[in-house]
Each structure stands twice: as structure tokens, then as C-alpha cells.
Design an enzyme around this catalytic site. Structure first.
Site, PDB file in Angstrom:
ATOM      1  CB  CYS A 107      -1.003   0.002   1.148  1.00  0.00           C
ATOM      2  SG  CYS A 107      -0.348  -0.529   2.713  1.00  0.00           S
ATOM      3  CG  HIS A 113      -0.090   3.290   4.974  1.00  0.00           C
ATOM      4  ND1 HIS A 113      -0.423   1.967   4.848  1.00  0.00           N
ATOM      5  CD2 HIS A 113       1.007   3.324   5.772  1.00  0.00           C
ATOM      6  CE1 HIS A 113       0.415   1.224   5.522  1.00  0.00           C
ATOM      7  NE2 HIS A 113       1.292   2.023   6.102  1.00  0.00           N
TER       8      HIS A 113
END
Length: 474
Positions: free
Chosen positions: A62, A123
Site C-alpha cells: 500500500c 499511509h
């Protein structure tokens, strides 16, 4: 372009919505062949818009994938592919993140008057200097990293990765923690409600909404609200996927209700492929069928993700694009759609793919001569056209085709006729192998390879001291 597609002249400042799922696989939704998940809203998107069957991310995990979407660059270009503290995925209390000097989609659109919001998982750095509010977003409502990065997980890690400093999973509003730990079962519902509120608030002016969901996510049993938990035919994974579909339907309906549908582009995709269960017939950790490989690798099932684009009156309904394109293309495409200016002082790897979105399918051609598959700092594969070449490697940390402690041979796959990458045709096409090896040499010089720095790369963001995001301190 309008003459080729028969579409109306587009509005000068269309709204943009990017819905970005987490770890959802190529075969996890009905428009891409799922036999177990009910996704009527996504069937609607496909019927009213265009499927992209060769749409890729730039990493099987990710953080680097999200860096590429934000910057239009390979993660290696912007230093977000690995770091000495975290490896390839940022963990809580990391001093690293996306460099504030990078230009994001939000900043490009903000410069031409867009309201901007990220509702969901960031993130790309959890420190104040590295949060979305420092990267062009007016609003951040969500979690700063993955849903499995909890205080409980940190305690199991102990000293490793500063696990004993990991806080309860924080829900943030801009740069402030407002709940900790957040109830993960409610995230999809709450993100959807916040997204609807943002759309209503900014209905009279152009907006960019980035909705990176936390689900299905990284836990063995994904989360879902009471309305969906236990209701699918595929356990918690299916419950979370069907709630994501519900969320999408809510947004599409709201756009129609507000008469914004013909002025709004919606892109729906995933950050990387599903992790998969050990048994290939077990779909409880997602499906990448018919592609080869699991998430977290350079396998086709990790990099190629299900993608739908919807814009009534602009994108031809019920059509499919089978040409290679990627998340890196969203930034230059959005800039072109809004007459925004791309930065001239840096390399942008993505392309303007308006023809792939709007033109007749018989005329579509990929803008990529080469597309690169990196595992952290190691170049493992190159794609050009229908061909994907896995390079011979003496060593590697993870590989979708090569066994540990055994040198890997050259592999060439025809991704059109052999999406499962079952037949190595390298011996039959030496000229293609030579050409793709030449493209790999170019990548090594530009972006680097293990032990060899690239000449055109930029550093990540870094702070001198990282602190946990907690209720008490924020």
C-alpha cells in the site's frame, strides 16, 4: 476527441472522485468475474461507464502504491519504495513519509480552485509535517496508516519497529486525533457519511474527493458494520466488499440527486491485489482470478487491479479498455481535464489517458512503451505491450515465480492470451526478450536497482523525531 466518442463538450472544471480500496483483488467484484460477492453498484458503474482490464498500480503493497497515485510517479522516483526503518510499508511512529516538496493531485487541483478532501486511509506519513493537510488537502478524516497497525500488534512486536510505542488506532480530523482506538467495524459507514457531507457542502464549486477505504484491509477477518456483517456468501471478506459496494452506490445516487453526475468523474479501483488464502479455491482472503499471483509481490495479481470509470455523458457506457495504464496517470489526466499546470521541474512518470477514457475502443492505444515491476528496490519485471518479462535473478527477498535459494531463469509471458502466466514463451521470442532487457537497463539507470542508485530519484520526507498520534498528546 469529442467527435470520436460522440460525447458532449466536457465542463471546464469537473468534479473528481477517486475511490481506492485496500487489498481488494482483481476478481473480487462482479464486473470482473466474482462468483460470490454481490456488487450491484459496481455493476451499474460498469454498465454506465468503462471497465479498465489492464489498469495497474506500481507496487504490491500500500505505501508505495499510494505514493504513485498521489504524485504520478513510480515510488522509487519519490523515495517511497523502502526505508531503513520500515521497509516498504510505513509503520506507526515512523520518521518517514511523502516529502512535502512533492506535488500531489490535491495540490495541482487546489491551485485551480478545487476544494480537496481525503476521507479514509493515508499511509504516507503519520507525523504532523507529513499529513495530508500539508499536501494540498483541505480536509482529512480517517486513519493515518493500515487498519491492522494497532497498539495490540505493536505490543507483540515489542522493540522491533518501535512496537511498544504504537498507539491505539487513531481516527483523525485534519491533524488532530479525535478517537482512539477507532471502531473499525464503522469505518466504511462513517467514511461514506462524511463523503456525502463533503459533496453536499461543495456542490456549487469544483471538488476533489479522495476516498481511500480501509477495507477489505490487512487483517485475516475484515470489518463491516452490523448491516453487512455475516450477510455475504464469503465470510468477513465478502461482508466488507459488499459494504464497499453499498458505499459506492450511496455516492452515485447522491451525485444523481444533486444533478452533479454529468459534471463528475468517478474512478473506482484498489491499491493492490488480494493477499489470497493458501488454498487457491478458498476465496476468504480475496480473489485475483484469472491473474497469477497474490498481493505483496510483483505478480500480475498484485499489480493489476479492477478499475471502473464513470462519467455519464462523457465516458461511453458499457465499454472496456484493454490497454495498459496506471494510477500514475491520474495526476496528469486530472491536470489536463482542468487546464491545470503540471510541475516542470521534475519527472512525472504518468500520462494523460483521456483518449483511453473517452475514445472508441477500437482506437485505444497504451501510452506506455515500458512499465516496471519493482519489489522494493529490486527491478523484477518489465512489461511492454502484451509481454511481461521476469528478469533472471540470483537473489531476492520475495518473488511470485522463483523459489528461494535457487537462481531464477528468464520468463516471458503473453498477458493477453495467458493472464495466469502459465507458459514461459521466452525461448520462442528471443527478440522480445532482448528488447525488454534493454528497457530494464534504462530503468536501472533512471530509477535504480538493488545496489545501484537511480540518477533521477528524489528523497522521501523525514522528521528528526517521530511521536505517536494519540488523544492525550494531540
Amino acid at each position: 476527441m469529442a467527435g470520436q466518442s460522440g460525447r458532449a463538450e466536457p465542463p471546464q472544471r469537473p468534479n473528481m472522485i477517486v475511490i481506492f480500496c485496500d487489498n481488494l483483488g482483481y476478481g473480487d467484484i462482479e464486473p470482473f468475474g466474482s462468483p460470490v460477492h454481490r456488487t450491484p453498484a459496481l455493476r451499474r458503474m460498469a454498465a454506465e461507464g468503462r471497465r479498465f482490464t489492464h489498469f495497474c498500480v506500481t507496487s504490491g503493497v500500500c505505501t508505495p502504491s499510494r505514493a504513485s497515485l498521489m504524485t504520478g510517479c513510480y515510488a522509487q522516483r519519490v523515495g517511497m519504495h523502502t526505508n531503513p526503518r520500515d521497509g516498504q510499508v510505513l509503520r506507526p511512529v515512523s520518521p518517514y513519509g511523502l516529502n512535502p516538496t512533492e506535488i500531489t493531485i490535491a495540490e495541482v487541483l487546489e491551485d485551480v480552485g478545487y476544494a480537496t478532501a481525503i476521507i479514509g486511509k493515508w499511509h504516507l506519513g503519520d507525523q504532523p509535517e507529513l499529513l495530508p493537510t500539508r499536501q494540498g488537502f483541505d480536509l482529512f478524516f480517517g486513519i493515518p496508516y493500515s487498519d491492522d497497525m494497532t497498539a495490540e500488534t505493536g505490543r507483540r512486536l515489542g522493540e522491533r519497529l518501535d512496537g511498544n510505542r504504537w498507539p491505539p488506532l487513531p481516527l483523525m480530523h485534519n491533524d488532530r486525533v479525535i478517537e482512539a482506538p477507532v471502531d473499525r467495524n464503522q469505518l466504511t459507514r462513517r467514511y461514506t457519511e462524511c463523503a456525502v457531507e463533503f459533496i453536499r457542502e461543495h456542490r456549487g464549486s469544483p471538488f476533489f474527493l479522495y476516498l481511500p477505504h480501509a477495507m477489505p484491509g490487512s487483517t485475516k477477518e475484515p470489518f463491516a458494520s452490523d448491516a453487512f456483517r455475516g450477510h455475504s456468501r464469503n465470510g468477513p471478506w465478502g461482508d466488507s466488499v459488499e459494504e464497499l459496494d453499498w458505499s459506492t452506490g450511496v455516492l452515485l445516487d447522491e451525485l444523481v440527486r444533486l444533478k452533479l453526475d454529468r459534471n463528475t468523474l468517478v474512478v473506482w479501483t484498489s491499491d493492490n491485489g488480494a493477499p489470497l488464502a493458501s488454498n487457491p479455491d478458498d476465496l476468504s482472503r480475496g480473489s485475483n482470478r484469472p491473474l497469477h499471483g497474490r498481493g505483496y509481490t510483483t505478480g500480475e495479481g498484485a499489480f493489476r487491479v479492477p478499475t471502473l470509470m464513470w462519467w455519464p455523458g462523457q465516458i461511453p457506457a458499457g465499454t472496456t479498455c484493454d490497454q495498459l495504464c496506471s494510477t500514475m496517470d491520474l495526476l496528469p489526466t486530472f491536470a489536463a481535464l482542468t487546464d491545470s499546470t503540471l510541475p516542470k521541474n521534475r519527472i512525472i512518470d504518468g500520462h494523460d489517458i483521456r483518449p483511453l477514457m473517452f475514445d472508441g475502443v477500437s482506437t485505444l492505444r497504451s501510452p506506455y512503451d515500458a512499465f516496471y515491476y519493482y519489489q522494493q528496490d529490486q527491478l523484477q519485471a518489465v512489461r511492454s505491450g502484451r509481454w511481461k518479462l521476469f528478469l533472471p535473478l540470483d537473489s531476492f527477498t520475495r518473488h511470485p515465480h522463483f523459489a528461494p535459494n535457487r537462481p531464477g531463469q528468464t520468463l516471458l509471458f503473453d498477458l493477453v492470451d495467458d493472464p495466469g502466466c502459465e507458459t514461459n514463451v521466452a525461448p520462442d521470442h528471443p527478440e522480445i526478450v532482448r528488447r525488454l532487457n534493454g528497457l530494464a537497463t534504462q530503468a536501472r539507470g533512471d530509477l535504480g536497482d538493488r545496489g545501484r542508485p537511480g540518477k533521477n530519484v528524489r528523497p522521501p520526507g523525514h522528521v528528526s523525531r517521530a511521536n505517536p498520534q494519540t488523544l492525550s498528546e494531540r
